[in-house]
Design a protein around this motif. Structure first.
Motif, PDB file in Angstrom:
ATOM      1  N   ALA A 162       0.823  -1.220   0.000  1.00  0.00           N
ATOM      2  CA  ALA A 162       0.000   0.000   0.000  1.00  0.00           C
ATOM      3  C   ALA A 162       0.851   1.262   0.000  1.00  0.00           C
ATOM      4  O   ALA A 162       0.370   2.337  -0.335  1.00  0.00           O
ATOM      5  CB  ALA A 162      -0.925   0.001   1.222  1.00  0.00           C
ATOM      6  N   PHE A 163       2.132   1.134   0.376  1.00  0.00           N
ATOM      7  CA  PHE A 163       3.041   2.287   0.342  1.00  0.00           C
ATOM      8  C   PHE A 163       3.642   2.504  -1.047  1.00  0.00           C
ATOM      9  O   PHE A 163       4.169   3.581  -1.322  1.00  0.00           O
ATOM     10  CB  PHE A 163       4.205   2.089   1.321  1.00  0.00           C
ATOM     11  N   THR A 164       3.619   1.467  -1.891  1.00  0.00           N
ATOM     12  CA  THR A 164       4.454   1.514  -3.097  1.00  0.00           C
ATOM     13  C   THR A 164       3.747   1.250  -4.422  1.00  0.00           C
ATOM     14  O   THR A 164       4.259   1.649  -5.463  1.00  0.00           O
ATOM     15  CB  THR A 164       5.592   0.474  -2.967  1.00  0.00           C
ATOM     16  N   LYS A 165       2.610   0.567  -4.434  1.00  0.00           N
ATOM     17  CA  LYS A 165       2.115   0.035  -5.713  1.00  0.00           C
ATOM     18  C   LYS A 165       1.745   1.113  -6.719  1.00  0.00           C
ATOM     19  O   LYS A 165       1.992   0.946  -7.921  1.00  0.00           O
ATOM     20  CB  LYS A 165       0.955  -0.935  -5.482  1.00  0.00           C
ATOM     21  N   GLN A 166       1.154   2.232  -6.277  1.00  0.00           N
ATOM     22  CA  GLN A 166       0.813   3.288  -7.236  1.00  0.00           C
ATOM     23  C   GLN A 166       2.073   3.930  -7.820  1.00  0.00           C
ATOM     24  O   GLN A 166       2.118   4.271  -9.001  1.00  0.00           O
ATOM     25  CB  GLN A 166      -0.072   4.362  -6.589  1.00  0.00           C
ATOM     26  N   ILE A 167       3.107   4.072  -6.983  1.00  0.00           N
ATOM     27  CA  ILE A 167       4.369   4.634  -7.463  1.00  0.00           C
ATOM     28  C   ILE A 167       5.029   3.661  -8.431  1.00  0.00           C
ATOM     29  O   ILE A 167       5.552   4.061  -9.488  1.00  0.00           O
ATOM     30  CB  ILE A 167       5.290   4.974  -6.286  1.00  0.00           C
ATOM     31  N   ASP A 168       5.009   2.366  -8.105  1.00  0.00           N
ATOM     32  CA  ASP A 168       5.556   1.356  -9.010  1.00  0.00           C
ATOM     33  C   ASP A 168       4.853   1.405 -10.369  1.00  0.00           C
ATOM     34  O   ASP A 168       5.498   1.306 -11.421  1.00  0.00           O
ATOM     35  CB  ASP A 168       5.387  -0.044  -8.406  1.00  0.00           C
ATOM     36  N   ARG A 169       3.545   1.560 -10.331  1.00  0.00           N
ATOM     37  CA  ARG A 169       2.778   1.598 -11.578  1.00  0.00           C
ATOM     38  C   ARG A 169       3.196   2.799 -12.426  1.00  0.00           C
ATOM     39  O   ARG A 169       3.338   2.689 -13.650  1.00  0.00           O
ATOM     40  CB  ARG A 169       1.285   1.667 -11.245  1.00  0.00           C
ATOM     41  N   SER A 170       3.421   3.934 -11.778  1.00  0.00           N
ATOM     42  CA  SER A 170       3.844   5.128 -12.513  1.00  0.00           C
ATOM     43  C   SER A 170       5.244   4.963 -13.091  1.00  0.00           C
ATOM     44  O   SER A 170       5.532   5.441 -14.197  1.00  0.00           O
ATOM     45  CB  SER A 170       3.808   6.352 -11.591  1.00  0.00           C
ATOM     46  N   LEU A 171       6.112   4.273 -12.352  1.00  0.00           N
ATOM     47  CA  LEU A 171       7.466   4.041 -12.843  1.00  0.00           C
ATOM     48  C   LEU A 171       7.462   3.095 -14.042  1.00  0.00           C
ATOM     49  O   LEU A 171       8.071   3.389 -15.083  1.00  0.00           O
ATOM     50  CB  LEU A 171       8.334   3.462 -11.719  1.00  0.00           C
ATOM     51  N   VAL A 172       6.765   1.993 -13.922  1.00  0.00           N
ATOM     52  CA  VAL A 172       6.705   1.026 -15.020  1.00  0.00           C
ATOM     53  C   VAL A 172       6.044   1.646 -16.247  1.00  0.00           C
ATOM     54  O   VAL A 172       6.457   1.398 -17.394  1.00  0.00           O
ATOM     55  CB  VAL A 172       5.950  -0.245 -14.572  1.00  0.00           C
ATOM     56  N   GLY A 173       5.034   2.478 -16.022  1.00  0.00           N
ATOM     57  CA  GLY A 173       4.309   3.104 -17.124  1.00  0.00           C
ATOM     58  C   GLY A 173       5.004   4.303 -17.733  1.00  0.00           C
ATOM     59  O   GLY A 173       4.480   4.913 -18.679  1.00  0.00           O
ATOM     60  N   GLY A 174       6.161   4.687 -17.210  1.00  0.00           N
ATOM     61  CA  GLY A 174       6.909   5.794 -17.781  1.00  0.00           C
ATOM     62  C   GLY A 174       6.414   7.163 -17.375  1.00  0.00           C
ATOM     63  O   GLY A 174       6.846   8.171 -17.940  1.00  0.00           O
TER      64      GLY A 174
END
Length: 329
Positions: A68-80
């Motif tokens: 819950a601390f990271t998944k939205q940020i991870d998604r933004s990183l993977v998505g460029g």
């Protein structure tokens, strides 16, 4: 091509975007990373991303645990949508792999790992009256507090550090004290709020010393990027602090093999010994600290993963798996 030229070409006409949580502490950490990246001649932009943990006031296990601390940020990183992501390493899940195609390119030099007491009226922990309420959402802190002061009550308290301190100071508020990370208070310029610094070396109840062993990743900022982004990964390699990165690999190798989750009271702390070897302490507790196992090993700093595996294996042989399984219920 040297790194400065590679970065100038990569970010010609556009800033390097830094993804981070929206809390004051997270933004402060991101600005620190931005300043370091700026030394390479790169313009940066901090991109605040609201994550699940910032929107949820209940038990994190109900919304995916530390993810819950990271998944939205991870998604933004993977998505460029961002080029790097800044995390407190202690908040990165140990039981969930990083998104494919990403890695931590840099671990900044470790800061202070102590937990501290911030009390309403300056009373040290040993003198806080029995039955008082202590604010902490950390299962690791609660378990260790129960070892030393089983007569105190605890209640989770979520939100930014500022908002937690405001709740502590509320007139007729319920909390006598909070347990917080010293590093976070320092980053926010709030070190003057600290009542007492708790030692990190484990002590039993009979020794009369209240101690709290740190979590895996304590005091470390990690910078994550896409592995295919060669100029950014080269830059992060120059920002990386090798000794800290080795300590984190040992700690997280231990955590991964223990299969710890967000409700697992697990502590782990690696250091470099005076003779240049690597030391790792690991502990696993039950919910109230009445049962725990502990292990310590020293190994080759060139092979931190093996050291982490040794400590994890010893903890599991002592029954850590049973304690961790019990906290899943």
């Amino acid at each position: 091509m040297n790194i400065h030229a590679a970065l100038a070409e990569r970010f010609a006409g556009a800033p390097l975007r830094i993804g981070t949580r929206t809390s004051v502490l997270a933004m402060t950490q991101a600005e620190r990373v931005a300043a370091l990246i700026g030394e390479f001649g790169v313009t940066t932009e901090v991109v605040p991303i609201r994550v699940t943990s910032d929107l949820w006031s209940g038990d994190l296990s109900e919304v995916g645990g530390k993810a819950a601390f990271t998944k939205q940020i991870d998604r933004s990183l993977v998505g460029g949508e961002v080029d790097v992501a800044v995390h407190c390493v202690k908040d990165v899940p140990g039981d969930v792999p990083l998104p494919e195609g990403t890695a931590f390119g840099a671990h900044l030099e470790r800061e202070d790992v102590h937990d501290v007491i911030v009390s309403r009226d300056g009373t040290p922990l040993a003198d806080i009256p029995a039955g008082s309420l202590i604010g902490t959402g950390s299962v690791r802190r609660r378990a260790q507090l129960c070892i030393h002061r089983p007569d105190l009550r605890t209640q989770p308290i979520r939100g930014n550090v500022d908002s937690r301190l405001d709740r502590l100071r509320e007139k007729d508020g319920p909390f006598a004290a909070l347990i917080l990370a010293r590093a976070g208070l320092r980053r926010l310029g709030l070190a003057d709020q600290i009542t007492e610094i708790l030692p990190v070396e484990f002590h039993t109840r009979g020794e009369g010393v209240v101690s709290i062993v740190p979590p895996v990743g304590a005091g470390v900022i990690g910078v994550q990027a896409r592995t295919a982004d060669a100029p950014v990964m080269r830059m992060l390699d120059e920002l990386n602090h090798p000794a800290t990165a080795g300590h984190i690999l040992a700690e997280r190798s231990m955590l991964h093999l223990l299969r710890g989750h967000c409700n697992s009271p697990i502590a782990g702390y690696a250091t470099t010994t005076p003779d240049g070897r690597m030391s790792l302490f690991g502990m696993v507790f039950d919910r109230d600290g009445s049962q725990f196992v502990r292990s310590h090993a020293v190994g080759d700093p060139a092979d931190p993963a093996t050291l982490g595996s040794r400590v994890a294996a010893d903890l599991l042989n002592q029954g850590a798996g049973r304690l961790i399984a019990a906290t899943r219920r």
